[in-house]
Motif scaffolding. Structure first.
Motif, PDB file in Angstrom:
ATOM      1  N   HIS A  57       0.699  -1.249   0.287  1.00  0.00           N
ATOM      2  CA  HIS A  57      -0.035   0.585  -0.149  1.00  0.00           C
ATOM      3  C   HIS A  57       1.217   1.250   0.533  1.00  0.00           C
ATOM      4  O   HIS A  57       0.520   2.286  -0.943  1.00  0.00           O
ATOM      5  N   ARG A  60       2.266   1.637  -3.246  1.00  0.00           N
ATOM      6  CA  ARG A  60       1.930   2.162  -4.545  1.00  0.00           C
ATOM      7  C   ARG A  60       1.499   3.867  -3.870  1.00  0.00           C
ATOM      8  O   ARG A  60       1.401   4.047  -4.811  1.00  0.00           O
ATOM      9  N   ALA A 131      -4.694   3.293 -12.941  1.00  0.00           N
ATOM     10  CA  ALA A 131      -4.172   2.329 -11.962  1.00  0.00           C
ATOM     11  C   ALA A 131      -3.879   2.295 -10.332  1.00  0.00           C
ATOM     12  O   ALA A 131      -4.861   1.237  -9.465  1.00  0.00           O
ATOM     13  N   LEU A 132      -2.680   3.147 -10.568  1.00  0.00           N
ATOM     14  CA  LEU A 132      -2.594   3.137  -8.793  1.00  0.00           C
ATOM     15  C   LEU A 132      -3.183   3.647  -7.956  1.00  0.00           C
ATOM     16  O   LEU A 132      -3.626   3.535  -6.952  1.00  0.00           O
ATOM     17  N   LYS A 134      -6.659   3.749  -8.354  1.00  0.00           N
ATOM     18  CA  LYS A 134      -7.894   2.641  -8.241  1.00  0.00           C
ATOM     19  C   LYS A 134      -7.044   1.536  -7.141  1.00  0.00           C
ATOM     20  O   LYS A 134      -7.409   1.211  -5.534  1.00  0.00           O
ATOM     21  N   GLN A 135      -5.817   1.414  -6.959  1.00  0.00           N
ATOM     22  CA  GLN A 135      -5.401   0.504  -5.923  1.00  0.00           C
ATOM     23  C   GLN A 135      -5.265   0.537  -4.717  1.00  0.00           C
ATOM     24  O   GLN A 135      -5.070   0.392  -4.127  1.00  0.00           O
ATOM     25  N   VAL A 136      -4.625   2.332  -4.521  1.00  0.00           N
ATOM     26  CA  VAL A 136      -4.553   2.681  -3.040  1.00  0.00           C
ATOM     27  C   VAL A 136      -5.636   2.976  -2.431  1.00  0.00           C
ATOM     28  O   VAL A 136      -5.938   3.114  -1.612  1.00  0.00           O
ATOM     29  N   ASP A 138      -8.648   0.814  -3.037  1.00  0.00           N
ATOM     30  CA  ASP A 138      -9.201  -0.147  -2.861  1.00  0.00           C
ATOM     31  C   ASP A 138      -8.202  -0.467  -1.383  1.00  0.00           C
ATOM     32  O   ASP A 138      -8.971  -1.234  -0.470  1.00  0.00           O
ATOM     33  N   ALA A 139      -7.107  -0.088  -1.400  1.00  0.00           N
ATOM     34  CA  ALA A 139      -6.087  -0.705  -0.668  1.00  0.00           C
ATOM     35  C   ALA A 139      -6.890  -0.248   0.977  1.00  0.00           C
ATOM     36  O   ALA A 139      -7.263  -0.674   2.243  1.00  0.00           O
TER      37      ALA A 139
END
Length: 265
Positions: A57, A60, A131-132, A134-136, A138-139
């Motif tokens: 996390h 990212r 993309a990053l 969204k990942q951040v 979500d995490a």
């Protein structure tokens, strides 16, 4: 092979009942010990999972920050090139020869191509940023849930370990009582065989076979075991043997007997 004295016969030799229970207790102690010994590594695995989640996390977020910085730098680079192009266009009106004019146009074309390359890089960084991001996000949404999950599982494992240690202590006390109730000869036989047979020193006899080593017994030994004539051991694996009469419903049409886990009483 026989062990022990010639006590008066009962339905089951009293020491045989004791040694069977001792085997059950020892197997349960071994099972609990495995559970207790595995607990620290299981907890460590959970902590590692959470640590890996947090590290990923943070990585990212760092990458997202670097991405934003790089995009700002690319935007500044485009502005600088555009300023150069604007300056070159102004200079077009000042050149005095066709050769200078063509050279200036070629330089402007080169700068415009450079802008297109920078814009391609900027688009790549924008896609990466999406993309990053969204990942951040979500995490971040999962973070508290992951912490709660790991905390609850650690508490469960710790509670299970404490319960297992308590049960093991009780079983060890019971084991001492059972071992003290055996004759020296039987106890020594049990301990010796258990050490050499991965903790399994007692085996049931089924259909004339020792279930410990799957070797057929001599008829006389088999008959003596069925007659519950003292403490007898397998001539092949040395385990202490016992026999359980099959219940009527366990006897099949061919006269055999089904597998069972009963212990003589």
């Amino acid at each position: 092979m026989g062990v022990g004295g010639n006590e008066a016969k009962e339905a089951v030799h009293p020491e045989l009942k004791t040694v069977i229970e001792l085997q059950q207790v020892d197997l349960k102690i071994a099972e609990l010990t495995l559970q207790i010994d595995a607990s620290p590594s299981q907890i460590q695995t959970l902590e590692t999972q959470l640590s890996d989640f947090l590290r990923a996390h943070e990585e990212r977020k760092v990458r997202l920050s670097a991405n934003q910085k790089e995009r700002r730098e690319l935007e500044a680079e485009v502005q600088a090139v555009q300023a150069k192009i604007s300056k070159h266009k102004d200079q077009l009106y000042q050149v005095k020869t066709n050769e200078q004019y063509r050279a200036m146009l070629k330089e402007i074309e080169g700068e415009e191509e450079n802008i297109r390359k920078i814009e391609d890089k900027t688009l790549e960084r924008m896609l990466e940023a999406e993309a990053l991001q969204k990942q951040v996000q979500d995490a971040a949404a999962r973070l508290e849930g992951e912490k709660a999950r790991v905390g609850a599982e650690k508490n469960r494992l710790e509670s299970a370990r404490q319960a297992a240690e308590g049960e093991r202590s009780q079983l060890r006390a019971r084991r001492a009582t059972l071992a003290d109730g055996l004759s020296v000869a039987v106890r020594e036989t049990y301990e010796r065989v258990a050490r050499g047979r991965r903790g399994v020193a007692v085996a049931e006899v089924r259909d004339g076979f020792c279930t410990g080593c799957n070797v057929r017994l001599r008829p006389q030994i088999y008959n003596d075991i069925r007659a519950k004539d003292g403490i007898l051991t397998c001539e092949s694996c040395s385990r202490i043997l016992y026999y359980v009469e099959p219940a009527p419903e366990e006897i099949d049409a061919a006269g055999g007997q089904s597998n069972r886990a009963a212990v003589p009483s």
